[in-house]
Structures are given as C-alpha cells and as structure tokens.
Write a protein that holds these residues in place. Structure first.
Motif, PDB file in Angstrom:
ATOM      1  N   TRP A 284     -12.480  -6.166  24.546  1.00 13.51           N
ATOM      2  CA  TRP A 284     -12.553  -6.433  23.130  1.00 13.51           C
ATOM      3  C   TRP A 284     -13.885  -5.959  22.541  1.00 13.51           C
ATOM      4  O   TRP A 284     -13.942  -5.399  21.454  1.00 13.51           O
ATOM      5  CB  TRP A 284     -12.368  -7.952  22.989  1.00 13.51           C
ATOM      6  CG  TRP A 284     -12.618  -8.497  21.642  1.00 13.51           C
ATOM      7  CD1 TRP A 284     -11.967  -8.194  20.498  1.00 13.51           C
ATOM      8  CD2 TRP A 284     -13.598  -9.451  21.323  1.00 13.51           C
ATOM      9  NE1 TRP A 284     -12.471  -8.906  19.482  1.00 13.51           N
ATOM     10  CE2 TRP A 284     -13.479  -9.701  19.961  1.00 13.51           C
ATOM     11  CE3 TRP A 284     -14.549 -10.138  22.070  1.00 13.51           C
ATOM     12  CZ2 TRP A 284     -14.288 -10.600  19.304  1.00 13.51           C
ATOM     13  CZ3 TRP A 284     -15.346 -11.036  21.414  1.00 13.51           C
ATOM     14  CH2 TRP A 284     -15.220 -11.272  20.047  1.00 13.51           C
ATOM     15  N   ILE A 285     -14.964  -6.136  23.328  1.00 12.29           N
ATOM     16  CA  ILE A 285     -16.273  -5.688  22.830  1.00 12.29           C
ATOM     17  C   ILE A 285     -16.296  -4.177  22.711  1.00 12.29           C
ATOM     18  O   ILE A 285     -16.761  -3.615  21.721  1.00 12.29           O
ATOM     19  CB  ILE A 285     -17.396  -6.174  23.775  1.00 12.29           C
ATOM     20  CG1 ILE A 285     -17.528  -7.676  23.633  1.00 12.29           C
ATOM     21  CG2 ILE A 285     -18.707  -5.496  23.455  1.00 12.29           C
ATOM     22  CD1 ILE A 285     -18.373  -8.308  24.694  1.00 12.29           C
TER      23      ILE A 285
ATOM     24  N   LEU B  95     -13.808  -2.368  22.248  1.00 16.25           N
ATOM     25  CA  LEU B  95     -12.965  -2.087  21.092  1.00 16.25           C
ATOM     26  C   LEU B  95     -13.785  -2.170  19.809  1.00 16.25           C
ATOM     27  O   LEU B  95     -13.762  -1.271  18.963  1.00 16.25           O
ATOM     28  CB  LEU B  95     -11.822  -3.116  21.060  1.00 16.25           C
ATOM     29  CG  LEU B  95     -10.561  -2.658  20.349  1.00 16.25           C
ATOM     30  CD1 LEU B  95      -9.719  -1.832  21.305  1.00 16.25           C
ATOM     31  CD2 LEU B  95      -9.792  -3.862  19.851  1.00 16.25           C
ATOM     32  N   LEU B  96     -14.565  -3.252  19.725  1.00 17.83           N
ATOM     33  CA  LEU B  96     -15.385  -3.458  18.539  1.00 17.83           C
ATOM     34  C   LEU B  96     -16.373  -2.317  18.375  1.00 17.83           C
ATOM     35  O   LEU B  96     -16.558  -1.786  17.280  1.00 17.83           O
ATOM     36  CB  LEU B  96     -16.162  -4.768  18.691  1.00 17.83           C
ATOM     37  CG  LEU B  96     -15.674  -5.927  17.833  1.00 17.83           C
ATOM     38  CD1 LEU B  96     -16.516  -7.147  18.114  1.00 17.83           C
ATOM     39  CD2 LEU B  96     -15.747  -5.548  16.376  1.00 17.83           C
TER      40      LEU B  96
ATOM     41  N   ALA C  25     -16.650   0.391  15.442  1.00 21.45           N
ATOM     42  CA  ALA C  25     -17.825   0.575  14.607  1.00 21.45           C
ATOM     43  C   ALA C  25     -18.191   2.052  14.533  1.00 21.45           C
ATOM     44  O   ALA C  25     -18.569   2.548  13.479  1.00 21.45           O
ATOM     45  CB  ALA C  25     -18.983  -0.235  15.159  1.00 21.45           C
TER      46      ALA C  25
ATOM     47  N   LEU D 281      -5.915 -10.866  23.395  1.00 25.30           N
ATOM     48  CA  LEU D 281      -6.714 -10.156  22.408  1.00 25.30           C
ATOM     49  C   LEU D 281      -6.466 -10.710  21.008  1.00 25.30           C
ATOM     50  O   LEU D 281      -7.403 -10.947  20.238  1.00 25.30           O
ATOM     51  CB  LEU D 281      -6.330  -8.677  22.441  1.00 25.30           C
ATOM     52  CG  LEU D 281      -7.422  -7.735  22.948  1.00 25.30           C
ATOM     53  CD1 LEU D 281      -6.830  -6.386  23.255  1.00 25.30           C
ATOM     54  CD2 LEU D 281      -8.541  -7.639  21.959  1.00 25.30           C
TER      55      LEU D 281
ATOM     56  N   LEU E 172      -8.154 -13.889  20.513  1.00 29.49           N
ATOM     57  CA  LEU E 172      -9.593 -13.704  20.335  1.00 29.49           C
ATOM     58  C   LEU E 172      -9.916 -13.262  18.918  1.00 29.49           C
ATOM     59  O   LEU E 172     -10.867 -13.728  18.307  1.00 29.49           O
ATOM     60  CB  LEU E 172     -10.101 -12.675  21.342  1.00 29.49           C
ATOM     61  CG  LEU E 172     -10.474 -13.256  22.707  1.00 29.49           C
ATOM     62  CD1 LEU E 172     -10.768 -12.150  23.673  1.00 29.49           C
ATOM     63  CD2 LEU E 172     -11.651 -14.191  22.566  1.00 29.49           C
ATOM     64  N   PHE E 173      -9.088 -12.362  18.410  1.00 24.60           N
ATOM     65  CA  PHE E 173      -9.336 -11.931  17.034  1.00 24.60           C
ATOM     66  C   PHE E 173      -9.132 -13.085  16.069  1.00 24.60           C
ATOM     67  O   PHE E 173      -9.838 -13.202  15.065  1.00 24.60           O
ATOM     68  CB  PHE E 173      -8.419 -10.756  16.656  1.00 24.60           C
ATOM     69  CG  PHE E 173      -8.983  -9.452  17.088  1.00 24.60           C
ATOM     70  CD1 PHE E 173     -10.245  -9.071  16.618  1.00 24.60           C
ATOM     71  CD2 PHE E 173      -8.307  -8.616  17.951  1.00 24.60           C
ATOM     72  CE1 PHE E 173     -10.798  -7.875  17.021  1.00 24.60           C
ATOM     73  CE2 PHE E 173      -8.866  -7.418  18.349  1.00 24.60           C
ATOM     74  CZ  PHE E 173     -10.096  -7.039  17.881  1.00 24.60           C
TER      75      PHE E 173
ATOM     76  N   LEU F  69     -19.251 -11.687  15.047  1.00 22.86           N
ATOM     77  CA  LEU F  69     -19.901 -10.730  15.916  1.00 22.86           C
ATOM     78  C   LEU F  69     -19.890  -9.360  15.254  1.00 22.86           C
ATOM     79  O   LEU F  69     -18.848  -8.870  14.853  1.00 22.86           O
ATOM     80  CB  LEU F  69     -19.128 -10.693  17.240  1.00 22.86           C
ATOM     81  CG  LEU F  69     -19.798 -10.026  18.402  1.00 22.86           C
ATOM     82  CD1 LEU F  69     -21.104 -10.706  18.733  1.00 22.86           C
ATOM     83  CD2 LEU F  69     -18.873 -10.073  19.598  1.00 22.86           C
TER      84      LEU F  69
ATOM     85  N   VAL G 152     -21.346  -5.433  15.863  1.00 21.68           N
ATOM     86  CA  VAL G 152     -22.040  -4.500  16.747  1.00 21.68           C
ATOM     87  C   VAL G 152     -21.970  -3.112  16.135  1.00 21.68           C
ATOM     88  O   VAL G 152     -20.923  -2.685  15.666  1.00 21.68           O
ATOM     89  CB  VAL G 152     -21.393  -4.477  18.152  1.00 21.68           C
ATOM     90  CG1 VAL G 152     -22.028  -3.393  18.997  1.00 21.68           C
ATOM     91  CG2 VAL G 152     -21.539  -5.826  18.803  1.00 21.68           C
ATOM     92  N   GLY G 153     -23.129  -2.430  16.142  1.00 22.79           N
ATOM     93  CA  GLY G 153     -23.127  -1.044  15.701  1.00 22.79           C
ATOM     94  C   GLY G 153     -22.921  -0.866  14.215  1.00 22.79           C
ATOM     95  O   GLY G 153     -22.538   0.201  13.754  1.00 22.79           O
ATOM     96  N   LYS G 154     -23.155  -1.923  13.471  1.00 20.93           N
ATOM     97  CA  LYS G 154     -23.097  -1.746  12.018  1.00 20.93           C
ATOM     98  C   LYS G 154     -24.520  -1.753  11.489  1.00 20.93           C
ATOM     99  O   LYS G 154     -25.338  -2.575  11.892  1.00 20.93           O
ATOM    100  CB  LYS G 154     -22.301  -2.888  11.376  1.00 20.93           C
ATOM    101  CG  LYS G 154     -20.820  -2.815  11.674  1.00 20.93           C
ATOM    102  CD  LYS G 154     -20.116  -3.909  10.921  1.00 20.93           C
ATOM    103  CE  LYS G 154     -18.617  -3.854  11.169  1.00 20.93           C
ATOM    104  NZ  LYS G 154     -17.962  -5.047  10.616  1.00 20.93           N
TER     105      LYS G 154
ATOM    106  N   LEU H 192     -25.318 -10.034  22.784  1.00 18.75           N
ATOM    107  CA  LEU H 192     -23.848 -10.037  22.745  1.00 18.75           C
ATOM    108  C   LEU H 192     -23.294 -11.224  23.499  1.00 18.75           C
ATOM    109  O   LEU H 192     -22.382 -11.909  23.026  1.00 18.75           O
ATOM    110  CB  LEU H 192     -23.309  -8.745  23.349  1.00 18.75           C
ATOM    111  CG  LEU H 192     -23.213  -7.563  22.392  1.00 18.75           C
ATOM    112  CD1 LEU H 192     -22.633  -6.371  23.108  1.00 18.75           C
ATOM    113  CD2 LEU H 192     -22.381  -7.929  21.183  1.00 18.75           C
TER     114      LEU H 192
ATOM    115  N   VAL I  89     -21.039 -13.966  21.869  1.00 16.84           N
ATOM    116  CA  VAL I  89     -19.666 -14.213  22.302  1.00 16.84           C
ATOM    117  C   VAL I  89     -19.484 -15.675  22.683  1.00 16.84           C
ATOM    118  O   VAL I  89     -18.502 -16.319  22.325  1.00 16.84           O
ATOM    119  CB  VAL I  89     -19.307 -13.290  23.491  1.00 16.84           C
ATOM    120  CG1 VAL I  89     -18.009 -13.747  24.144  1.00 16.84           C
ATOM    121  CG2 VAL I  89     -19.185 -11.867  23.032  1.00 16.84           C
TER     122      VAL I  89
END
Lengths: 161, 249
Positions: free
Chosen positions: A4-5, A7-8, A12, B4, B7-8, B18, B20-22, B198, B202
């Motif tokens: 999932w990470i 995926l994230l 991004a 999944l 989790l979403f 969370l 990441v990469g933004k 992370l 999480v």
C-alpha cells in the motif's frame, strides 16, 4: 501494508511529485548549509573553541606553575632542614668545646691551687725549720752562758777562762 | 484486495493521514523548490543559531548553563572529527563535520518532536528536512566536495596518484567509491528518516494512541545514530583523503 505504501508512493509520482523529486531544492539547500557552516563557525565553533582552548591553556599553566612552586617550596624546606642539621651540629660543637675548655680550666686551676698550697706548705716548713734552728742556737747560747755562770759560781771567776 | 480496501477506509479516518512524496512547491523563475523542506530547515537553523548565541553571549571561564551544554557538544564534535581525521589536521574540519552532525541531528529530532502537523500548508506537510532526498543529496555532495578539496589542497594532483595505492588494480574501485560514497550517505540518511516517519505514521493510522510511542522513542535513537553515522563517515572520508600515501589501510 508495504504494498500500500508503494502504491501511495507511485501514486504521488504520477501526480508530479514523488519521493525522488530532485530539483532546485538541492543546490539551494547546499548553499544554505554552507552559509550555516560559516555562521556557526563565527558564532559557535570559534568563540567556544577559543574558550575551551584558553581554559585548557590556563589550567595547564596553573598546574605547571603550581608544580614549580611546590618544587621550590620543597627545595627551600630541604635547605632549611639541612641548615637546621648544620646549626645543630655547630651548637653541639660549641657546647663540646666549651665543656672541654671548662674542664681544662678547672684542672689547670686545681693544679695551680695545689701547687700554691704545696709552695705555701714548703715555705711554712722552712720557716718552722729556721725558727727551730734559731731557737736551738738561742737555747745553746743561753745554755753556754748559764753553764759558764754555773761554773763561775762553783769554781770562782778566776778559774773560769 | 479486501485488506487494501479496508486500509484505504482507515486512511479516511480523521485522526491521522499519510502523505508521501507530495511537495509544497515554490517557484523561483523556472526552478521549483520544495517549500516545506525550506520552512522546516529554517526552524532547524534558527534553533542552532539561537542555541549558539545563548551559549556564547557571555563566555565565562567557568561555564554554566547553556555555555556548559554547548561546550559539551563542541567537545563531542571535536572528538568525532579528531578520531577520524587525526590530531594534526582535524581542527579546520570541525566546523564542517560538526555542522553536518548538528544540522542532521536537529533536523531528525525536529521530525519527531516538533508538532509540524499543527501548521497547515497546502499540498504537503512539514516534516524533518532530512526526509527529503534533496537535502540528503546536497549534504552528501558537499561531503564529496569537501574530501576532494581536502585531498587536492594537501597533495595537489598527487592526490589522484593515491588511487593507485597500494596497487594500480585499485584504481577502478576507488573511482567507483567516489560515486558510491555520496550515494550511500544520502540514501542511508534519507531512507532511515523517511522509513522512521512512515512507520510512525502508519502505526498512528492503525492505533492512534500509545502504541506508536515506543517506536517513536526508537525513532529518536535511530535519528541520533544516523546523524552520528553521517558526520563520522564524512569525517572519515576527509581523513582518508588527507592520509599520507603508504599509510592506507
């Protein structure tokens, strides 16, 4: 979860950002860091380093001078002790010589006194002897005259000659 | 897929999210900057400068308070530099190595200790400056430049002759090393800090209270270790570049 990470992350990246998005941040961050190094060198490393070094130097020199002083003190103490020993020995010498002198003086004077006494005694004995002799001679003269007188009385003055 | 989805579902939970990469982009001319990284790094720099000023405001022979603390820090940094570079030449490298350590250390800890989440910025969130690859690569490249500079200044071009020591077979390996050094430095730091944040994020996502705490403490420990590793390696690279020929290990 890792799935999932990832995926994230990929999501991004698709949006135009992402984890590995290298851009002008990199050189600017480097420049910023260099400026920070220079600034901290001026306001942190130099003054505090100097303070630390100065203190180290101060402590070292104090220690050194203290050691020097201690050595000096010890030397002086040793010297005093030496002097004390010398002086004590000298004093003993003086006492010994004084005693010897006194002893000598005593014996000399005793001797002298004895001699004087001896001389006096001899003199007295001599005087006694002369007076004795004188007395004897006197006595003899008297005996002579007395015996002559006795003779004169007994025989008459004409016969006595 | 069900996992999944669930989790979403969780990620829409209002307590934590969370990202990441933004990045929060600033644009200067044609160039793009990561605004959140700079904002966080300015706080780090401000902390360092304020601490330094407090420590050196009134320097006394018998230190106390902040001066005492910062002298302890400086002694530690000198120790790191001295151990790696050697008694003879370490002094001029203390500012660089020391600032590397302080900047990375304060950055890492700021990621865990400063409540960045309270400050809202568009498109991104504030975090430790060291969890952006740009920062770590910048620091790693500066380290490379530093050790090249150190070697070249001391030995001139003869520095490169050291690549053939003890045998010429070493030349390609040493050249590869020049590339792997900054790569490993930057990715080690980046990966560790990002992974730490992370993991905490999480866990917070899954169990918002108490459970992430031990991991956050571990994160603090790891952050400190990472800062020390980066500074020590930088110092050791510089020390290696300064080493005399024939004394290499």
């Amino acid at each position: 979860m890792t799935h999932w990470i990832i995926l994230l992350a990929t999501e991004a990246v698709e949006e135009g950002g992402g984890l590995f998005d290298l851009d002008a941040t990199l050189p600017l961050m480097g420049v910023q860091f260099l400026i920070l190094v220079i600034v901290l060198n001026a306001i942190f490393y130099k003054p505090l380093g100097k303070a630390i070094d100065d203190r180290t130097e101060f402590v070292r020199s104090q220690l050194l001078s203290a050691r020097e002083r201690r050595e000096k003190t010890e030397a002086v103490a040793r010297q005093y002790e030496q002097e004390l020993v010398d002086v004590r020995r000298e004093a003993q010498d003086i006492v010994a010589t004084a005693q010897a002198e006194a002893q000598k003086m005593i014996s000399e004077q005793t001797q002298q006194a004895q001699q004087e006494v001896q001389a006096e005694r001899e003199k007295a004995a001599q005087e006694i002897a002369t007076q004795k002799a004188e007395a004897f001679s006197n006595l003899e003269g008297q005996v002579n005259t007395l015996s002559r007188q006795i003779l004169e009385k007994l025989l008459g003055p004409e016969l006595v000659k | 897929m069900e996992v999944l989805d669930s989790l979403f579902g969780l990620s829409s939970f209002p307590l934590a999210e969370l990202e990441v990469g933004k990045h929060f982009y600033w644009e200067i001319g044609n160039y793009k900057l990561h605004g959140q990284v700079f904002m966080a790094s300015w706080l780090v720099i401000a902390i360092l400068i304020v601490a330094s000023l407090l420590a050196t405001r009134n320097i006394q022979q018998v230190p106390s308070g902040m001066q005492n603390f910062m002298e302890y820090v400086l002694d530690f940094l000198r120790g790191v530099a001295k151990d790696q570079i050697g008694e003879k030449e370490y002094r001029q490298w203390v500012p660089f190595v020391g600032t590397l350590f302080l900047f990375i250390f304060v950055s890492n800890w700021s990621g865990a200790l400063v409540p960045w989440g309270l400050i809202e910025i568009p498109d991104s969130e504030l975090a430790a400056p060291t969890n952006d690859i740009n920062t770590t690569v910048a620091l790693a490249l500066l380290t490379s430049i530093a050790y090249f500079f150190a070697g070249l200044r001391k030995k001139g071009l003869g520095y490169f002759a050291g690549y053939a020591e003890p045998t010429p077979i070493m030349v390609p390996f040493k050249i590869i090393e020049d590339f792997t050094k900054p790569l490993s430095l930057s990715f080690r730091l980046f990966g560790n800090i990002l992974a730490d944040e992370l993991v905490v994020a999480v866990l917070v996502l899954l169990v918002p209270l108490f459970v992430p705490l031990p991991l956050m403490v571990l994160g603090l420990f790891l952050s400190a270790i990472q800062a020390l590793i980066f500074a020590t390696l930088a110092a050791s690279y510089i020390g290696e570049a300064l080493e005399e020929h024939g004394h290499e290990e």
